[in-house]
Enzyme design. Structure first.
Site, PDB file in Angstrom:
ATOM      1  N   CYS A   2       0.827  -1.047   0.097  1.00  0.00           N
ATOM      2  CA  CYS A   2      -0.076  -0.004  -0.186  1.00  0.00           C
ATOM      3  C   CYS A   2       0.732   1.483  -0.016  1.00  0.00           C
ATOM      4  O   CYS A   2       1.951   1.189   0.312  1.00  0.00           O
ATOM      5  CB  CYS A   2      -0.851   0.159   1.309  1.00  0.00           C
ATOM      6  SG  CYS A   2      -2.023  -1.253   1.423  1.00  0.00           S
ATOM      7  N   TRP A  74      -3.571  -2.025  -1.646  1.00  0.00           N
ATOM      8  CA  TRP A  74      -3.483  -3.667  -2.261  1.00  0.00           C
ATOM      9  C   TRP A  74      -3.964  -4.415  -1.193  1.00  0.00           C
ATOM     10  O   TRP A  74      -3.488  -4.564  -0.168  1.00  0.00           O
ATOM     11  CB  TRP A  74      -1.921  -3.887  -2.507  1.00  0.00           C
ATOM     12  CG  TRP A  74      -1.821  -5.231  -3.463  1.00  0.00           C
ATOM     13  CD1 TRP A  74      -2.251  -5.137  -4.690  1.00  0.00           C
ATOM     14  CD2 TRP A  74      -1.634  -6.413  -2.689  1.00  0.00           C
ATOM     15  NE1 TRP A  74      -1.806  -6.517  -5.156  1.00  0.00           N
ATOM     16  CE2 TRP A  74      -1.437  -7.257  -4.036  1.00  0.00           C
ATOM     17  CE3 TRP A  74      -1.197  -6.847  -1.650  1.00  0.00           C
ATOM     18  CZ2 TRP A  74      -1.287  -8.684  -3.721  1.00  0.00           C
ATOM     19  CZ3 TRP A  74      -0.965  -8.222  -1.501  1.00  0.00           C
ATOM     20  CH2 TRP A  74      -0.921  -9.074  -2.765  1.00  0.00           C
ATOM     21  N   ASN A 100       0.112   0.225   5.921  1.00  0.00           N
ATOM     22  CA  ASN A 100       0.702  -0.622   5.085  1.00  0.00           C
ATOM     23  C   ASN A 100       1.273  -1.720   5.679  1.00  0.00           C
ATOM     24  O   ASN A 100       1.958  -1.774   6.533  1.00  0.00           O
ATOM     25  CB  ASN A 100       1.623   0.224   4.321  1.00  0.00           C
ATOM     26  CG  ASN A 100       2.475  -1.043   3.525  1.00  0.00           C
ATOM     27  OD1 ASN A 100       1.805  -1.945   2.668  1.00  0.00           O
ATOM     28  ND2 ASN A 100       3.833  -0.429   3.138  1.00  0.00           N
ATOM     29  N   GLU A 484      12.125 -14.999 -17.736  1.00  0.00           N
ATOM     30  CA  GLU A 484      11.838 -13.668 -17.426  1.00  0.00           C
ATOM     31  C   GLU A 484      11.056 -13.275 -18.640  1.00  0.00           C
ATOM     32  O   GLU A 484       9.927 -12.419 -18.340  1.00  0.00           O
ATOM     33  CB  GLU A 484      13.208 -12.871 -17.391  1.00  0.00           C
ATOM     34  CG  GLU A 484      12.764 -11.387 -17.486  1.00  0.00           C
ATOM     35  CD  GLU A 484      12.086 -10.861 -16.449  1.00  0.00           C
ATOM     36  OE1 GLU A 484      11.974 -11.589 -15.188  1.00  0.00           O
ATOM     37  OE2 GLU A 484      11.693  -9.871 -16.181  1.00  0.00           O
ATOM     38  N   GLU A 491       2.531 -11.350 -16.488  1.00  0.00           N
ATOM     39  CA  GLU A 491       2.046 -10.289 -15.799  1.00  0.00           C
ATOM     40  C   GLU A 491       1.637  -9.059 -16.632  1.00  0.00           C
ATOM     41  O   GLU A 491       0.471  -8.388 -15.845  1.00  0.00           O
ATOM     42  CB  GLU A 491       3.366  -9.616 -15.344  1.00  0.00           C
ATOM     43  CG  GLU A 491       3.615  -8.647 -14.314  1.00  0.00           C
ATOM     44  CD  GLU A 491       4.979  -8.095 -13.788  1.00  0.00           C
ATOM     45  OE1 GLU A 491       5.931  -8.527 -14.569  1.00  0.00           O
ATOM     46  OE2 GLU A 491       5.015  -7.600 -12.721  1.00  0.00           O
ATOM     47  N   LYS A 609       3.717  -3.224  -6.985  1.00  0.00           N
ATOM     48  CA  LYS A 609       5.201  -3.249  -7.267  1.00  0.00           C
ATOM     49  C   LYS A 609       6.021  -3.737  -6.053  1.00  0.00           C
ATOM     50  O   LYS A 609       7.083  -4.553  -6.174  1.00  0.00           O
ATOM     51  CB  LYS A 609       5.645  -1.874  -7.413  1.00  0.00           C
ATOM     52  CG  LYS A 609       6.864  -1.854  -7.660  1.00  0.00           C
ATOM     53  CD  LYS A 609       7.265  -1.550  -9.213  1.00  0.00           C
ATOM     54  CE  LYS A 609       8.869  -1.257  -9.434  1.00  0.00           C
ATOM     55  NZ  LYS A 609       9.072  -2.292 -10.760  1.00  0.00           N
TER      56      LYS A 609
HETATM   57  O1  M6R Z   1      11.399  -5.267  -5.261  1.00  0.00           O
HETATM   58  P1  M6R Z   1      12.001  -6.740  -5.639  1.00  0.00           P
HETATM   59  O2  M6R Z   1      12.956  -6.910  -6.689  1.00  0.00           O
HETATM   60  O3  M6R Z   1      12.263  -7.482  -4.302  1.00  0.00           O
HETATM   61  O4  M6R Z   1      10.494  -7.389  -6.061  1.00  0.00           O
HETATM   62  C1  M6R Z   1      10.536  -8.816  -6.646  1.00  0.00           C
HETATM   63  C2  M6R Z   1       9.256  -9.058  -7.279  1.00  0.00           C
HETATM   64  O5  M6R Z   1       8.152  -8.781  -6.831  1.00  0.00           O
HETATM   65  C3  M6R Z   1       9.531  -8.123  -8.951  1.00  0.00           C
HETATM   66  O6  M6R Z   1      10.734  -8.570  -9.347  1.00  0.00           O
HETATM   67  C4  M6R Z   1       8.215  -8.652  -9.478  1.00  0.00           C
HETATM   68  O7  M6R Z   1       8.274  -9.979  -9.971  1.00  0.00           O
HETATM   69  C5  M6R Z   1       7.961  -7.930 -10.626  1.00  0.00           C
HETATM   70  N1  M6R Z   1       6.922  -7.237 -10.747  1.00  0.00           N
HETATM   71  C6  M6R Z   1       8.155  -8.520 -12.233  1.00  0.00           C
HETATM   72  O8  M6R Z   1       8.199  -7.561 -13.282  1.00  0.00           O
END
Ligand code: M6R
Length: 614
Positions: A2, A74, A100, A484, A491, A609
Site C-alpha cells: 500500500c 493493495w 501498509n 523472464e 504479468e 510493485k
Molecule cells: O522489489 P523486488 O525486486 O524485491 O521485487 C521482486 C518481485 O516482486 C518483482 O521482481 C516482480 O516479480 C516484478 N513485478 C516482475 O516484473
C-alpha cells in the site's frame, strides 16, 4: 503493497496528498482514500478502484485545510470495496488511521475492543488499530504520540501506520515495523510517505526511520522516539534523483520509458568499477581478500524478476570465480533447513529493498551466521539496512509494476561481483577481468541499438496478440531469460506463458504445442558454440516446428538460424553477457502484447510493485 502519505504545512493539503498517491499508486491500486484534518472534525473520502475514482468523488466539496493523510491500497484483509478502503476511523469519527502491511493479531484485538464496546464497520485488520489508538490516546491524556508508542507494543506483524486526530489536526504520527516509511523535511511543512517519490516535488531532504521508531510531524517540527520513549536523532539524507525521473517524460507508459532508460541505467551501474591498475572496485563489499578467498558457497535469494538475475549470477560466478552458487526463491528459503555458516555469502537481490519474502530470508541467513550482501536499487530501504553490505544499482526510480531496468542493472551488479571474486581468488587474470569489463562497457550502446530497431518487433508482436499460450525456450544463461520473458508476458498480457530449459522440452512441455492454434514459441539461441548449445537449440526449434509451432528466434548477429518464422537480431558479444541484450526484445514483446490487448501496462491487475507481506 500500500502507499501512504502524510502532510502538514501551509499548502492546501489535498494537493500533496493526492499528488503523493499518484506517485505511489505503483504500490497498490485497489482503492484510495484521504483524511483531512479540519479544526473540529475529520473530512474523510474513500473509494474502491483507482485514484481517479477518489479524485472525482472529491472535487465538488473539498475543504481547504492544511494537514491530512492519504492511502492507496493493495487489498489483503477484506475485499477492495469502499468500506474497506483506508483511512479507518474510531467510533467518534475523530481519529483516522492508514496502514501498509498486516496486523497479525488483529482478530484478538478486535474481540477485545468489541468487548469494550467498539463497533467495527470494515473487514480489515487496520480498523482495530484505529479503535485501539482511540482508547490509548484517552489513557495518555490526549497524546497521540504516546498512544502510538503504547499501541505498537501490542501489535504483531508488519506495518507502517499514520494517524491523525481532529483535536490536533496539524500533528501526524507515524511508525514503521518491517515496512517502509520516510519523512520529508520542508520549509514550514513536513511530509511522511512510503517512498520519497511522494514528496520529491517539494523537498530533497529526507529522514530514514528505523524499526519501531515513532515519528511525530507538525509544520515546524519533526520528533522521533524509540519504543522506550527515548529521543532518536534524525538520520537525514539527500535525495539524489530529481522529480522528472518519476514522470513519464513523453512516453505513453512508465514501462516504455523505463525500457528506454536501460542504456543509461546499465552505464550508471557499471561506471567507475575498474581501477587504473585493472582491479574491480566494489569497496561496498566490506570484505578482505582473505575473507573472499575463504568463501565456500554463495546463496542468492530473491523473488520474481530479481530471482532471474540470481539465476544469471549462478552461471557467471561459477564460471568466473569457481565458487558454488545456489539460487533460491526467497519465500521458500527459511521454511526448510538451509545449510549456511560464516563461510557462506548470501546475496539478496531486490529492486525495492522492501520485499518481505526476501527480507525474512535475509534475517534467517543472518541468524544462521552468514554474511549478507544486498543488491538493491532503493537507497536506505530495509533490506540493505539489515544486510552487512550493499551494492546499489543505479537504475533510478522504477515506477511501472513490471520490472525492466532494475533487472538489467541487477545482472550488471552480479557480473561485477563475479569478476571481483574471480580476481581476488585468482581464477581470472587481471587481463581477463579487464577484457570482460570492457565488453560490458559496450552493453549500453548495444541496448541502444536494439531499441533503435524495435519498431518491426512491435509490429510483429501485434500479430500474436490473440494467442492464448506463448512458450519460451532457453539454454544456459538463456534459460533465465526465457523465464523472464514468460513472467513479463503473464504479468502484462494476462496470458498463459511458460519458460523452459530447451533440454526439458521433450520431457513433457512439448505436449503444450497445439498444431491447430500454432502455439507461438520464442527461442533464445545460445551465443557461440560452447558445448554445441546453439545446435541443440536449433534442434529444439525443429522439434516444435514439426508439431505446428510458430517460432520466433532471438539470435546474435551473424549466428546461423534455421526453421524460424521470424528472427530478432541482437548485437553479438560474449555468451555470458547475452542476458542483458536478449531480455530487451522480450520486454518489448510483453509491453506490446499488453497494449494490443488493452491492458493496463503500468498497473497490471492484482499486482503491486512492492510486495511487503509474506
Ligand atoms: O522489489 P523486488 O525486486 O524485491 O521485487 C521482486 C518481485 O516482486 C518483482 O521482481 C516482480 O516479480 C516484478 N513485478 C516482475 O516484473
Amino acid at each position: 503493497m500500500c502507499g501512504i502519505v502524510g502532510y502538514t504545512g501551509a499548502r492546501s493539503a489535498v494537493d500533496p496528498l493526492i499528488e503523493g498517491l499518484r506517485r505511489l499508486e505503483y504500490r497498490g491500486y485497489d482503492s484510495a482514500g484521504i483524511a483531512l484534518g479540519t479544526p473540529t472534525s475529520l473530512f474523510i473520502e474513500k473509494r474502491a478502484g483507482k485514484l481517479a475514482n477518489l479524485e472525482s468523488a472529491l472535487s465538488p466539496n473539498i475543504p481547504t485545510v492544511h494537514s491530512g493523510i492519504s492511502h492507496t491500497r493493495w487489498a489483503t484483509h477484506g475485499g477492495p470495496t469502499d468500506r474497506n478502503a483506508h483511512p479507518h476511523v474510531d467510533n467518534e469519527g475523530k481519529l483516522a488511521v492508514i496502514h501498509n502491511g498486516i496486523i497479525e493479531n488483529y482478530s484478538e484485538l478486535k474481540a477485545e475492543l468489541e468487548s469494550r464496546g467498539h463497533s467495527f464497520s470494515s473487514d480489515t485488520d487496520t480498523e482495530s488499530v484505529a479503535h485501539l489508538l482511540s482508547d490509548l490516546r484517552k489513557e495518555h491524556g490526549g497524546d497521540l504520540t504516546q498512544a502510538m508508542r503504547a499501541a505498537v507494543k501490542l501489535l504483531r506483524g508488519s506495518f507502517t501506520l499514520l494517524a491523525v486526530h481532529a483535536d490536533d489536526p496539524e500533528r501526524i504520527v507515524g511508525v514503521r515495523r518491517n515496512s517502509p516509511l520516510v519523512a520529508g523535511i520542508g520549509d514550514g511543512e513536513n511530509f511522511l510517505a512510503s517512498d520519497v517519490a511522494a514528496f520529491i516535488d517539494y523537498t530533497k531532504r529526507a529522514i530514514e526511520l528505523g524499526q519501531d521508531e515513532i515519528i511525530t510531524i507538525t509544520p515546524s517540527s519533526i520528533e522521533i522516539i524509540d519504543l522506550a520513549g527515548k529521543a532518536v536523532a534524525p538520520r537525514e539524507y539527500e535525495i539524489t534523483w530529481d522529480a522528472a525521473a518519476a514522470q513519464k517524460g513523453g512516453f505513453t507508459h512508465f514501462m516504455l520509458k523505463e525500457i528506454f532508460e536501460q542504456p543509461k541505467a546499465v552505464a550508471d551501474t557499471l561506471i567507475g568499477r575498474l581501477s587504473d591498475n585493472d582491479q574491480i572496485l566494489i569497496d561496498e563489499l566490506h570484505m578482505t581478500d582473505a575473507e573472499i578467498a575463504a568463501l565456500k558457497k554463495i546463496v542468492v535469494i530473491a523473488c520474481g524478476t530479481a530471482y532471474h538475475a540470481g539465476m544469471v549470477a549462478k552461471y557467471a560466478i561459477e564460471k568466473w570465480a569457481k565458487i558454488s552458487v545456489e539460487v533460491e526463491i526467497a519465500s521458500e528459503y527459511r521454511y526448510r533447513d538451509p545449510i549456511v555458516d560464516s563461510s557462506t555469502l548470501v546475496v539478496a537481490i531486490s529492486q525495492s529493498g522492501e520485499t518481505m519474502d526476501t527480507l525474512m530470508a535475509v534475517r534467517h541467513a543472518k541468524a544462521a551466521g552468514a554474511r549478507v550482501l544486498a543488491i538493491c536499487n532503493t537507497n536506505s530501504s530495509t533490506i540493505p539496512r539489515e544486510s552487512d553490505a550493499v551494492i546499489y544499482t543505479h537504475a533510478g526510480p522504477e515506477i511501472a509494476v513490471a520490472s525492466t531496468k532494475a533487472l538489467l542493472t541487477q545482472i550488471v551488479a552480479v557480473y561485477l561481483l563475479g569478476l571481483k571474486l574471480a580476481q581476488v581468488r585468482k581464477e581470472l587474470s587481471d587481463l581477463e577481468v579487464k577484457s570482460i569489463y570492457h565488453q560490458m562497457l559496450e552493453l549500453p550502446a548495444q541496448i541502444e541499438q536494439i531499441l533503435e530497431t524495435v519498431e518491426p518487433l512491435r509490429e510483429l508482436t501485434r500479430k500474436f496478440a490473440t494467442s492464448d499460450t506463448v512458450l519460451f525456450l532457453g539454454r544456459n544463461v538463456g534459460y533465465p531469460v526465457a523465464l523472464e520473458g514468460a513472467l513479463k508476458l503473464k504479468e502484462l498480457a494476462y496470458i498463459h506463458a511458460e519458460g523452459f530449459a530447451g533440454g526439458e522440452l521433450k520431457h513433457g512441455p512439448i505436449a503444450l504445442i497445439d498444431s491447430v492454434k500454432q502455439t507461438p514459441v520464442i527461442a533464445i539461441l545460445p551465443a557461440g558454440h560452447e558445448n554445441a548449445l546453439d545446435e541443440k537449440m536449433l534442434s529444439n526449434i525443429q522439434e516444435v516446428k514439426a508439431r505446428g509451432a510458430r517460432v520466433i528466434v532471438i539470435a546474435q548477429e551473424g549466428d546461423a538460424v534455421v526453421g524460424a518464422e521470424h528472427i530478432i537480431r541482437i548485437p553479438s558479444g560474449p555468451a555470458l553477457l547475452q542476458p542483458i541484450l536478449a531480455t530487451v526484445p522480450l520486454q518489448v514483446f510483453a509491453y506490446e502484447m499488453a497494449v494490443a490487448r488493452g491492458n493496463d501496462v503500468d498497473q497490471p491487475r492484482n499486482l503491486a510493485k512492492s510486495v511487503t507481506v509474506e
